[in-house]
Design a protein around this motif. Structure first.
Motif, mmCIF file in Angstrom:
data_model
loop_
_atom_site.group_PDB
_atom_site.id
_atom_site.type_symbol
_atom_site.label_atom_id
_atom_site.label_comp_id
_atom_site.label_asym_id
_atom_site.label_seq_id
_atom_site.Cartn_x
_atom_site.Cartn_y
_atom_site.Cartn_z
ATOM 1 N N UNK A 89 0.810 -1.218 0.000
ATOM 2 C CA UNK A 89 0.000 0.000 0.000
ATOM 3 C C UNK A 89 0.840 1.263 0.000
ATOM 4 N N UNK A 90 1.922 1.265 0.766
ATOM 5 C CA UNK A 90 2.796 2.436 0.832
ATOM 6 C C UNK A 90 3.452 2.750 -0.509
ATOM 7 N N UNK A 91 3.870 1.712 -1.218
ATOM 8 C CA UNK A 91 4.503 1.920 -2.526
ATOM 9 C C UNK A 91 3.475 2.440 -3.524
ATOM 10 N N UNK A 92 2.253 1.918 -3.459
ATOM 11 C CA UNK A 92 1.206 2.409 -4.363
ATOM 12 C C UNK A 92 0.891 3.875 -4.100
ATOM 13 N N UNK A 93 0.818 4.264 -2.834
ATOM 14 C CA UNK A 93 0.578 5.669 -2.494
ATOM 15 C C UNK A 93 1.730 6.531 -3.006
#
Length: 94
Positions: free
Chosen positions: A61-65
């Motif tokens: 999720x952090x990489x997508x954000x």
């Protein structure tokens, strides 16, 4: 004497090592995947076919954000540059 793997389009005539390559010495090889696979030995062919392909990577999720933030940043910067170019063109016209 025939080469061990007689493949059409894969024959290379070698000139002397000290002689520069002439345009007529250049041989165009047929490097399509099916041609390349046809010259592999049995164990190399099995290994090549068993190799997994690259699929879509699962991202946290952090990489997508982070990626969406970078996309947004690029769009905003492109808009700012376009505005600055428009102002520079208008200023040069007056």
């Amino acid at each position: 004497m025939k080469p061990e793997h007689d493949t059409p389009g894969a024959t290379i005539h070698r000139a002397e090592a000290t002689a520069p390559a002439e345009p007529s010495d250049v041989v165009h090889l047929d490097l399509r995947p099916d041609t390349v696979l046809s010259v592999l030995e049995a164990d190399q062919l099995v290994a090549a076919k068993e190799r997994p392909g690259f699929g879509q990577r699962q991202l946290s999720g952090g990489v997508r954000v982070l990626l969406w933030g970078l996309r947004f940043y690029v769009i905003v910067m492109m808009a700012l540059v376009a505005i600055q170019v428009a102002h520079a063109v208008q200023g040069a016209a007056h």
